[in-house]
Scaffold this motif. Structure first.
Motif, mmCIF file in Angstrom:
data_model
loop_
_atom_site.group_PDB
_atom_site.id
_atom_site.type_symbol
_atom_site.label_atom_id
_atom_site.label_comp_id
_atom_site.label_asym_id
_atom_site.label_seq_id
_atom_site.Cartn_x
_atom_site.Cartn_y
_atom_site.Cartn_z
ATOM 1 N N CYS A 111 0.844 -1.187 0.000
ATOM 2 C CA CYS A 111 0.000 0.000 0.000
ATOM 3 C C CYS A 111 0.881 1.239 0.000
ATOM 4 O O CYS A 111 1.780 1.377 0.836
ATOM 5 N N CYS A 112 0.627 2.128 -0.942
ATOM 6 C CA CYS A 112 1.451 3.319 -1.146
ATOM 7 C C CYS A 112 0.758 4.556 -0.571
ATOM 8 O O CYS A 112 -0.381 4.862 -0.964
ATOM 9 N N PRO A 113 1.383 5.290 0.352
ATOM 10 C CA PRO A 113 0.791 6.517 0.904
ATOM 11 C C PRO A 113 0.647 7.603 -0.161
ATOM 12 O O PRO A 113 1.272 7.523 -1.232
ATOM 13 N N PRO A 114 -0.118 8.658 0.115
ATOM 14 C CA PRO A 114 -0.429 9.650 -0.917
ATOM 15 C C PRO A 114 0.583 10.768 -1.093
ATOM 16 O O PRO A 114 0.403 11.627 -1.955
ATOM 17 N N ASP A 115 1.679 10.773 -0.302
ATOM 18 C CA ASP A 115 2.583 11.922 -0.354
ATOM 19 C C ASP A 115 3.665 11.772 -1.423
ATOM 20 O O ASP A 115 4.853 11.955 -1.162
ATOM 21 N N THR A 116 3.228 11.412 -2.617
ATOM 22 C CA THR A 116 4.103 11.423 -3.786
ATOM 23 C C THR A 116 4.111 12.838 -4.350
ATOM 24 O O THR A 116 3.444 13.733 -3.842
ATOM 25 N N GLN A 117 4.859 13.037 -5.436
ATOM 26 C CA GLN A 117 4.844 14.329 -6.126
ATOM 27 C C GLN A 117 4.612 14.084 -7.615
ATOM 28 O O GLN A 117 5.499 13.577 -8.272
ATOM 29 N N PRO A 118 3.450 14.361 -8.159
ATOM 30 C CA PRO A 118 2.325 15.023 -7.493
ATOM 31 C C PRO A 118 1.629 14.114 -6.476
ATOM 32 O O PRO A 118 1.760 12.897 -6.527
ATOM 33 N N ILE A 119 0.897 14.755 -5.575
ATOM 34 C CA ILE A 119 0.180 14.077 -4.497
ATOM 35 C C ILE A 119 -0.985 13.286 -5.083
ATOM 36 O O ILE A 119 -1.590 13.674 -6.090
ATOM 37 N N ILE A 120 -1.315 12.173 -4.450
ATOM 38 C CA ILE A 120 -2.441 11.349 -4.904
ATOM 39 C C ILE A 120 -3.748 11.973 -4.418
ATOM 40 O O ILE A 120 -4.410 11.466 -3.508
ATOM 41 N N ASP A 121 -4.084 13.123 -4.994
ATOM 42 C CA ASP A 121 -5.378 13.742 -4.662
ATOM 43 C C ASP A 121 -6.276 13.843 -5.888
ATOM 44 O O ASP A 121 -7.323 14.491 -5.852
ATOM 45 N N THR A 122 -5.857 13.183 -6.963
ATOM 46 C CA THR A 122 -6.693 13.072 -8.162
ATOM 47 C C THR A 122 -6.644 11.623 -8.649
ATOM 48 O O THR A 122 -5.641 10.922 -8.442
ATOM 49 N N PRO A 123 -7.695 11.170 -9.322
ATOM 50 C CA PRO A 123 -7.687 9.804 -9.854
ATOM 51 C C PRO A 123 -6.521 9.552 -10.805
ATOM 52 O O PRO A 123 -5.994 8.433 -10.861
ATOM 53 N N ALA A 124 -6.092 10.577 -11.539
ATOM 54 C CA ALA A 124 -5.042 10.385 -12.539
ATOM 55 C C ALA A 124 -3.737 9.898 -11.911
ATOM 56 O O ALA A 124 -3.052 9.031 -12.461
#
Length: 422
Positions: free
Chosen positions: A91-104
């Motif tokens: 399971c990958c947390p959302p603090d990537t760049q860009p952030i996982i705050d969109t479905p794309a």
């Protein structure tokens, strides 16, 4: 590919199975245990004599660094390391760049993981837009895009009203919230547990109450909103006690703990060993022992994998980046708990398979007939060292030269061998 795994000790905690038997695999699924189904013809044999055969491990927290920090790791490099560690789902947390705050972004990560082909990668969506803690995210869109939950990662939402609204919104979609319990004001610029060690070393301390106050607040909000909450990487005895007490009272809460927190304490910082700079910080032996005791109550163990480039761990302790590359030490550190009498072997495997599957709400963590053939085969007696086998792009681990027991020999993902010890 039709595969027979024979001679191994099959341990499937989800169904209380612990026996020596054969497993038959076809079309990516387990089709029989014990005896071959009618008309079964074997294309490949795996001799598991003297080895443990268990469900593929499920790691609840692993940063793959891509997109945005490919100098630390990539989806290809880190999922390859995961497969070598017996992990079939992470399971990958959302603090990537860009952030996982969109479905794309969620779809991008899963597509790249599918191309790599080593493990199933699940994503957590951002709890708030941009992880800024101001405006809640489009959780329904993230859920529909396949996110298994939402989280604000290590950017705590200090505004209690925003957190309440976020929990209410998540509850309407029965979407679990993954919480890193940390009061940002008490955490401040800390880098070590607040106590005698941090005082002696002149390091800014992080008090126990930075975690416990955040846990207490969020538990009160869970009770108010009915949201499902999972507390990630708890580090204190009191924080874990609060969560387990709430669980016993019927609140929909669960927890996990990082593998390194079950073995290391603040004492391991020694003379500013930056490889022991983690978040949350290493706590006291009392905390460590309490976390160990909690494992018999359905608490999952995760790797908290955070690969770094060498420069990230160079320099003064407080200026280094926190985190351990933990994927490849996840299984042996858990098996060490068996050697030390903390857990039975079945409970240890459950903490890496059945428990995380239940928490994530996914079909996995079992080898029942008809389920996907995600399988880990390991030799429990094999001695080895990380330094000789590490595949992660990050080598930032204090366990590099520890003597490990329990070496993965085969990992299968949906009936396909994705790792075989050379």
């Amino acid at each position: 590919m039709r595969i027979r795994i024979h001679g191994g000790r099959l341990i499937d905690p989800a169904h209380q199975v612990d026996t020596t038997t054969d497993i038959y695999i076809a079309d990516g699924h387990v089709v029989a245990l014990g005896h071959a189904p009618s008309g079964f013809h074997t294309d490949q044999e795996i001799d598991a004599t003297g080895r443990i055969v268990c469900p593929g491990l499920i790691d609840m927290h692993a940063r793959l660094r891509e997109p945005g920090a490919e100098h630390k790791g990539t989806i290809l490099s880190e999922t390859r390391a995961a497969a070598a560690a017996g992990v079939t789902t992470l399971c990958c947390p959302p603090d990537t760049q860009p952030i996982i705050d969109t479905p794309a972004v969620a779809e991008l990560i899963r597509e790249r993981a599918a191309v790599a082909g080593y493990v199933k990668v699940l994503t957590l969506g951002a709890l708030s837009k941009g992880l800024e803690g101001v405006q809640i995210s489009e959780m329904k869109a993230l859920r529909d895009a396949g996110c298994v939950g939402v989280s604000n990662a290590w950017r705590p939402i200090a505004n209690t009203l925003v957190m309440r609204r976020a929990m209410e919104y998540a509850a309407t979609f029965d979407l679990p919230i993954f919480l890193h319990a940390e009061d940002p004001y008490l955490y401040a610029e800390g880098c070590a547990h607040e106590g005698a060690i941090s005082t002696r070393l002149g390091l800014v301390g992080i008090p126990e109450i930075a975690e416990t106050i955040a846990v207490a607040r969020d538990l009160a909000l869970v009770q108010e909103t009915g949201a499902r909450a999972h507390f990630c990487q708890l580090s204190t005895a009191r924080g874990m006690e609060l969560v387990l007490a709430a669980q016993a009272q019927g609140l929909p809460v669960t927890a996990d703990v990082s593998a390194h927190q079950l073995h290391l304490t603040e004492m391991d910082i020694g003379d500013y060993n930056s490889l022991c700079h983690v978040r949350p910080p290493l706590r006291t032996q009392r905390d460590r022992d309490a976390l160990r005791r909690s494992l018999t109550r359905g608490v999952a163990i995760c790797s908290a994998h955070q690969p770094h480039e060498p420069d990230a761990k160079a320099g003064p302790y407080a200026e280094t980046e926190p985190g351990i590359a933990g994927l490849e030490s996840l299984l042996p550190l858990t098996l060490r708990l068996v050697d030390e009498g903390v857990l039975s072997l079945r409970d240890a495997i459950a903490s890496l398979t059945a428990h995380p599957a239940r928490i994530l709400g996914i079909t996995g963590g079992t080898l029942a007939v008809g389920t996907a053939a995600d399988i880990c085969v390991f030799d429990p007696k094999r001695e080895w060292r990380l330094a000789d086998h590490m595949l992660s792009q990050g080598r930032n681990t204090p366990f590099l030269h520890w003597d490990m027991h329990g070496k993965v020999t085969h990992t299968l993902l949906q009936g396909r061998v994705v790792y075989r010890e050379s």
